[in-house]
Design an enzyme around this catalytic site. Structure first.
Site, PDB file in Angstrom:
ATOM      1  N   ASP A   1      -3.708 -18.168  31.203  1.00 25.52           N
ATOM      2  CA  ASP A   1      -4.390 -18.673  32.389  1.00 25.52           C
ATOM      3  C   ASP A   1      -5.106 -19.967  32.011  1.00 25.52           C
ATOM      4  OD1 ASP A   1      -5.257 -17.708  35.258  1.00 25.52           O
ATOM      5  OD2 ASP A   1      -7.042 -18.593  34.327  1.00 25.52           O
TER       6      ASP A   1
ATOM      7  N   HIS B   1      -1.726   7.890  28.689  1.00 23.68           N
ATOM      8  CA  HIS B   1      -0.569   8.767  28.439  1.00 23.68           C
ATOM      9  C   HIS B   1       0.384   8.085  27.452  1.00 23.68           C
ATOM     10  CE1 HIS B   1       2.649  11.733  29.695  1.00 23.68           C
ATOM     11  NE2 HIS B   1       3.374  10.781  29.154  1.00 23.68           N
ATOM     12  N   GLU B   2       0.706   6.819  27.744  1.00 23.64           N
ATOM     13  CA  GLU B   2       1.680   6.099  26.890  1.00 23.64           C
ATOM     14  C   GLU B   2       1.130   5.890  25.490  1.00 23.64           C
ATOM     15  OE1 GLU B   2       4.280   6.201  29.977  1.00 23.64           O
ATOM     16  OE2 GLU B   2       4.453   6.113  27.806  1.00 23.64           O
TER      17      GLU B   2
ATOM     18  N   HIS C   1       1.313   8.872  23.266  1.00 24.70           N
ATOM     19  CA  HIS C   1       2.622   9.093  22.633  1.00 24.70           C
ATOM     20  C   HIS C   1       2.647   8.432  21.251  1.00 24.70           C
ATOM     21  CE1 HIS C   1       4.953  11.326  25.472  1.00 24.70           C
ATOM     22  NE2 HIS C   1       4.849  10.444  26.444  1.00 24.70           N
TER      23      HIS C   1
ATOM     24  N   GLU D   1       4.602  15.888  25.617  1.00 28.81           N
ATOM     25  CA  GLU D   1       4.243  15.437  26.965  1.00 28.81           C
ATOM     26  C   GLU D   1       2.855  15.905  27.370  1.00 28.81           C
ATOM     27  OE1 GLU D   1       5.123  13.580  29.725  1.00 28.81           O
ATOM     28  OE2 GLU D   1       5.957  12.654  27.938  1.00 28.81           O
TER      29      GLU D   1
ATOM     30  N   ASP E   1     -10.300  13.479  37.139  1.00 25.65           N
ATOM     31  CA  ASP E   1      -9.505  14.322  38.044  1.00 25.65           C
ATOM     32  C   ASP E   1      -8.441  15.013  37.198  1.00 25.65           C
ATOM     33  OD1 ASP E   1      -8.265  11.206  38.831  1.00 25.65           O
ATOM     34  OD2 ASP E   1      -6.956  12.697  37.908  1.00 25.65           O
TER      35      ASP E   1
ATOM     36  N   GLU F   1      -2.115   9.318  39.974  1.00 27.40           N
ATOM     37  CA  GLU F   1      -2.514   9.277  41.391  1.00 27.40           C
ATOM     38  C   GLU F   1      -2.730   7.849  41.893  1.00 27.40           C
ATOM     39  OE1 GLU F   1      -4.309  10.742  39.026  1.00 27.40           O
ATOM     40  OE2 GLU F   1      -6.090   9.485  38.877  1.00 27.40           O
TER      41      GLU F   1
ATOM     42  N   THR G   1       3.443   6.694  44.855  1.00 26.12           N
ATOM     43  CA  THR G   1       3.594   6.585  46.327  1.00 26.12           C
ATOM     44  C   THR G   1       2.375   5.905  46.958  1.00 26.12           C
ATOM     45  OG1 THR G   1       2.651   8.779  46.641  1.00 26.12           O
ATOM     46  CG2 THR G   1       5.069   8.618  46.481  1.00 26.12           C
TER      47      THR G   1
ATOM     48  N   ASP H   1      -1.653  12.098  46.702  1.00 27.59           N
ATOM     49  CA  ASP H   1      -0.655  12.798  45.883  1.00 27.59           C
ATOM     50  C   ASP H   1      -0.624  12.178  44.487  1.00 27.59           C
ATOM     51  OD1 ASP H   1       2.526  11.288  46.906  1.00 27.59           O
ATOM     52  OD2 ASP H   1       0.608  10.416  46.310  1.00 27.59           O
TER      53      ASP H   1
END
Ligand SMILES: O=C(O)[C@H](CCc1ccccc1)CC1(C(=O)N[C@@H](Cc2c[nH]c3ccccc23)C(=O)O)CCCC1
Ligand SMILES: [Ca+2]
Ligand SMILES: [Zn+2]
Length: 308
Positions: free
Chosen positions: A60, A145-146, A149, A169, A187, A192, A196, A202
């Site tokens: 930038d 999460h990644e 791993h 997992e 949560d 989440e 979607t 969801d």
């Protein structure tokens, strides 16, 4: 040349402005964070909708990364920093390998790519297609999460197949929940914030109620399949639910210490769910004693999902 570590700002996919650790070289600012202890460096790239990695640095001109096409990179960079901080501050782990390796992230991978992954060396995030997923770095639990791993690969190294794979997992989902909670965003759901975008409320997975998203939460419903490395993203619901019971009993902090000790000291590449119960029981005994409520919570949680 003129160079220096700098502090800039950026706007992530949530629209919030965050402080970013950046680097300035010859008047250009880079998503390159040299502020971590023992000089763990966090660097973030864009694949510009291609698939060659790591791609190009995200730069930038004025150290304010606020344009919309920079949001995914801002999230990846910032959330990688939060996840680094969790492992260092809580467990004294310097980066995913405890050896200060750089945290490398690439965003805008592929075209409408509805997924994210750790490729053995770095984190990679797709943009999603805008209806199933929005850019996948936009969720701290996905980034954690990644990166978990990578922690698993450099410790237990659980094989990504069948029960060891589902455990692999689950460890990533477990620490994703803990890292989000540590940052004030608790949560029991995974993804989440990016799943979607048109359907609020969801998620990709629920640790409280795996069945919500077609995962089992008991050994009686173990899903035998050859797909997805033996259903690793499905059968993780069983150890995920056990974690839900345990953390509800004794809290996330103690659970995190027990799980971290099991992952780094007892689990090995072929460990199955029964081995996980034993590793977690041993870790609870090490930390709190064999007759502790923490030990009992692990035993109860695993019994509740039909293990032990
Ligand atoms: O890290 C992982 O376990 C998943 C890595 C998947 C992957 C592996 C190898 C190459 C490409 C992609 C990515 C995530 C995942 O759970 N993916 C699931 C669910 C999923 C995401 N996008 C999908 C598209 C189609 C079907 C399933 C999915 C999967 O790949 O199963 C983790 C958090 C969010 C995305
Ligand atoms: Ca979440
Ligand atoms: Zn995973």
């Amino acid at each position: 040349t003129q160079e220096a570590a700098t502090t800039g700002t950026g706007k992530g996919s949530s629209g919030e402005t965050v402080t970013l650790q950046t680097y300035q070289s010859n008047g250009t600012y880079y998503l390159y964070d040299t502020s971590k202890p023992m000089d763990g460096i966090i660097r973030t790239y864009t694949a510009n909708q291609g698939s060659s990695l790591p791609g190009n640095y995200v730069t930038d001109a004025d150290n304010n990364f606020q344009s919309s096409n920079q949001a995914a990179a801002v999230d990846a960079h910032y959330f990688a920093g939060l996840t680094y901080d969790y492992y260092y501050d809580t467990h004294g782990r310097n980066s995913y390998d405890n050896n200060g390796s750089d945290l490398i992230s690439t965003v805008h991978y592929g075209s409408n790519f509805n997924n994210a992954f750790w490729n053995g060396s770095q984190m990679v995030y797709g943009d999603g297609d805008g209806s199933t997923f929005s850019p996948l770095s936009g969720s701290l639990d996905v980034v954690a999460h990644e990166l978990t791993h990578a922690v698993t690969d450099t410790t237990a190294n659980l094989v990504y197949q069948d029960q060891p794979g589902a455990l692999n997992e689950s460890m990533s989902d477990v620490f994703a929940v803990i890292v989000e909670a540590e940052n004030g965003d608790f949560d029991w759901q995974l993804g989440e914030d990016i799943y979607t975008p048109g359907t609020p409320g969801d998620a990709l997975r629920s640790l409280e109620n795996p069945e919500l998203y077609d995962q089992p939460s008991h050994m009686d419903d173990y899903y035998n399949t050859s797909a997805d490395n033996g259903g690793v993203h499905t059968n993780s619901g069983i150890p995920n639910k056990a974690f839900y019971y345990i953390a509800n009993d004794i809290g996330l902090d103690k659970s995190g210490d027990i799980y971290y000790r099991a992952l780094t000291s007892y689990l090995t590449s072929q460990s199955d769910f029964e081995d996980a119960r034993n590793a977690l029981l041993q870790s609870a005994e090490d930390l709190y004693g064999a007759n502790s409520t923490e030990y009992q919570a692990v035993s109860d949680g695993y019994a509740a999902v039909g293990i032990g």
